[in-house]
Design a protein around this motif. Sequence first.
Motif, short mmCIF file in Angstrom:
data_model
loop_
_atom_site.label_atom_id
_atom_site.label_comp_id
_atom_site.label_asym_id
_atom_site.label_seq_id
_atom_site.Cartn_x
_atom_site.Cartn_y
_atom_site.Cartn_z
N LEU A 91 -48.55 10.13 -20.11
CA LEU A 91 -49.36 8.87 -19.16
C LEU A 91 -49.86 8.25 -19.81
CD1 LEU A 91 -48.84 8.57 -16.09
CD2 LEU A 91 -50.71 10.60 -15.99
N ASN A 92 -50.93 8.22 -20.36
CA ASN A 92 -51.63 7.23 -20.89
C ASN A 92 -51.98 6.30 -22.18
OD1 ASN A 92 -54.02 9.39 -19.23
ND2 ASN A 92 -54.40 10.22 -20.91
N GLU A 93 -50.78 6.52 -22.63
CA GLU A 93 -49.97 5.64 -23.33
C GLU A 93 -49.29 4.89 -22.59
OE1 GLU A 93 -46.62 5.85 -28.00
OE2 GLU A 93 -47.17 7.82 -26.37
N TYR A 94 -48.63 5.24 -21.79
CA TYR A 94 -47.85 4.48 -21.18
C TYR A 94 -48.11 4.00 -20.26
CZ TYR A 94 -45.05 3.01 -16.35
OH TYR A 94 -44.37 2.47 -15.77
N VAL A 95 -49.87 3.91 -19.81
CA VAL A 95 -50.64 3.20 -18.63
C VAL A 95 -51.16 2.42 -20.19
CG1 VAL A 95 -52.78 2.94 -17.36
CG2 VAL A 95 -50.64 5.44 -16.86
N GLU A 96 -51.85 2.79 -20.94
CA GLU A 96 -52.32 1.25 -22.16
C GLU A 96 -51.18 0.50 -22.45
OE1 GLU A 96 -54.53 1.55 -26.33
OE2 GLU A 96 -53.30 3.11 -25.88
N TRP A 97 -49.87 0.69 -22.71
CA TRP A 97 -48.95 0.08 -23.20
C TRP A 97 -48.67 -1.27 -22.31
CZ3 TRP A 97 -44.60 -2.60 -22.06
CH2 TRP A 97 -44.12 -2.82 -23.28
N CYS A 98 -48.98 -0.89 -20.80
CA CYS A 98 -48.40 -1.43 -19.63
C CYS A 98 -49.82 -2.46 -19.11
CB CYS A 98 -48.63 -0.83 -18.61
SG CYS A 98 -46.76 -0.02 -18.43
N GLN A 99 -51.02 -2.14 -19.50
CA GLN A 99 -52.62 -2.65 -19.22
C GLN A 99 -52.26 -3.25 -20.46
OE1 GLN A 99 -54.62 0.40 -15.90
NE2 GLN A 99 -55.26 0.51 -18.05
N LYS A 100 -52.06 -3.24 -21.60
CA LYS A 100 -52.36 -4.62 -22.82
C LYS A 100 -51.62 -5.74 -21.98
CE LYS A 100 -53.21 -1.71 -27.06
NZ LYS A 100 -52.53 -1.05 -28.31
N LEU A 101 -50.46 -5.82 -21.39
CA LEU A 101 -49.48 -6.48 -21.30
C LEU A 101 -50.30 -7.35 -19.85
CD1 LEU A 101 -46.38 -5.52 -22.20
CD2 LEU A 101 -47.37 -7.44 -23.13
#
Length: 837
Positions: free
Chosen positions: A399-409
């Motif tokens: 889940l955290n990897e997903y959030v990080e991936w999105c929040q970078k963009l």
Amino acid sequence: MRPILLFLLLLKCTLLSAQDISTAKPWTFWWWMGSAVNKADITKQLEYFAKSGIGGVHIIPIYGVKGYESQSISFLSKEWLEVMGHTVREGKRLGVGVDMTTGTGWPFGGPNVSVESAAKNMTVQNNKLVVTPTKQKVKRAAPGGDGFVLDPFNASAMDKYLSRFDSAFATIKDLPRSMYNDSYEAYGANWTDDFAEQFKKRRGYDLEQNLTLLADSTNKADGVLVRIDYHQTIAELLLERYALPWTKWSTAHGFLTRYQAHGSPGNLLDLYEAADIPETESFGTSRFPIPGLRVDPDYSIDQFGTPNVLAMKFASSAANFSGKKLVSSETGTWLANHFKVSLSQIKPQIDELFTAGINHIFYHGSTYSPENEPYPGWLFYASTNFGKSSHFAEHFSILNEYVEWCQKLLQNSKPDNDVLVYFPVHDLWSMPAKSSGNVHLLEVHHVDRWLLDLPFGKLTQWLWKEGYAFDYVSDLQLTKLKIDKNGDLNSGSTSYKTLLIPASTYMPEETLAQLKRLAAAGAKIVFEKQLPLKVTGYAEHTNRQNEFLTELENLRGASNVRVSNDLEKDLKANGVIAEELSKKGLTFIRKKNERGVLYFVANLGNTFKEGWVRIGKSEMVSRNRPLRGTSLMYGRTTKDGYEEVFLSLPPGESCFLQSGDGSEYAYKDIKKKKYPVVGEWSLSFLKGRPSLPAPSKSTELKSWTTLPDSASYFSGTARYTIKFDVPASLLKNGSCKLDLGDVREVASVKLNGKDIGVAWHIPFQLSIGNLRLKDNILEIEVTNLSANYMRLRDQQKPDWKKFYDINIVDITYKKFDASKWEPMPSGLLGPVTLIYD
């Protein structure tokens, strides 16, 4: 000097880069119960957070634990500051940031708040003012934090309150990144010692000579004007004496600020803008119609309301308007009852926050718990548990990897909203308040009480549904707008094509003056259906009303100002785009980056699966699927000259669309085929509580709670194994998707000995490519919730519920008791199918 300057420049770049990485990752609230913490366990828990992909923690000292009184540390004592400093130092070592509340519990208050500087309540009785202390104390206070809630309208209360922190931080080097101010919650506070004096100075007349009008409940015209003036004064004092002094103090001490302005009687836009990081709140579940998405039946909408994207947009609008990079959210509060929250329930709530403009997720939350504490450890009274004892801890990093991936963009792009919608807060203030103290508290929970039924609320609901990209603007923020060379409204950070005024009744003359200024400079202004009807302010109202109407008519005469009965037509004439994504049932946010236009799109409904979609602000695009990579999209030009892309996005999925990377491809409409995976399933239990049930075999997939032995109480991981063949026609495709159907709750999958991924959200699908004609072996390890074990634990040993204050309650705030729960469905419920062309 040059080497030194170069070193400092490189150091600054390194620090900025590290900050970017840590803010892209999700952060978490971290409750210190009784501040009964020690350095060794702090380090171990920070290491868990870092390993799980958490970018930072927010320390919140809170009520204590029975039996640990001798280990509790008084807030801001020398020992407390030492463990806080240790946390900051260890965070730096691990790449985990640290924030802290400027106090304990909520709202601001404590032992140094005297009766004189504490919150006050005013009522009108027999045409006289009666002022009494609210006697409210800090809610959920930690040791060393108990005391009265401070008066948020008092001229000196905030400075006196912060003096305690001045003394504490005077010699401390290792300090947090940010100070935090929780949602308002100063119930009944509506007065301060010099309120009457300030009112007369700001409004031009004596309030005490007009108490009959202030107390009027029949909605007389003059009474309404006095009520608006009263709320206007409350709002100004709250901003000037509460929000701004706190942010000024924080800045002077090197802190950023995170501010939950909601719940207050002020104008949320001005209050949020005062902070470096405006923060909204997602409390409860949003009732998305995603097939298979579970909603806790015990959650009470009447009691708590539901999250609402229009309320969230107050925080993101303030950030967009003022050019702030980060907008945060308290996320996942009471998403379901304790021990019942799944990753698949969390993702849609986060996706909704992303579409509302939020890009800095704070989980609510994690609880410090001693490493040697028996399961389930220390827990905060409000679910959700994102801590080390959570049933999804093993898969939390996904889940955290997903959030990080999105929040970078999302963090590294800028807003691209066409419409700036004026928030006519005076219309709200004109109505009788439904909150304590007879003031309007603009909360995120029950938006129906103050937002949705206003013309502003109805208009923004329509804009959202029709696919318009918009922000809100306050009366004060209008003064900051200018017109750029393109004829667009510019806040200094963000541009908008149109200023839209809802069908409002009341407007200050100062606001009308700003509209005239902007119109004269060429701003495109659209009034919905009508011009405002009345000027605010009771003083000399008749004369000012006549002048107000005259000036309004002059404004109407400008060629770039329209009173619209057809908003769709008039917005389009101003270059405003209505995105077809919304009309297809999708939710989105549109932004821009160095590569062009960027969309985040989430399917939070059940009306779209795949099809051609017109993208309003880009040519051919590519699709970035978080954690699944980038792919080119099928595009085409329609007969009327519009660009369309073929988008496949089943309910529960999300993606980014990036302009400028796609090419036009021929598309063939190939109907998907399904092949069921059937046969004998072997089920074996691998790890969990209270013990491992016996293995079993079956040709039917159903909840393992139906099995004998202790399976109905089992919480942990079990493996499903099946051997199956596939038809030759399926292998010709080369690759296909594995659809696991209903999964309770997370599934790690192997096919023919090869890991193919973890299915953790709806739809529970994974891409596979290593199928063979005969004897395929599919292994699926499923981890369920901890709720079923807690049913047994609360029957046998409920001794873990040992906390002061509210202790542990259920989702209805009643005494927590899991022993009466029915078993939660668990395991692989299927059906399991292969999807191919």
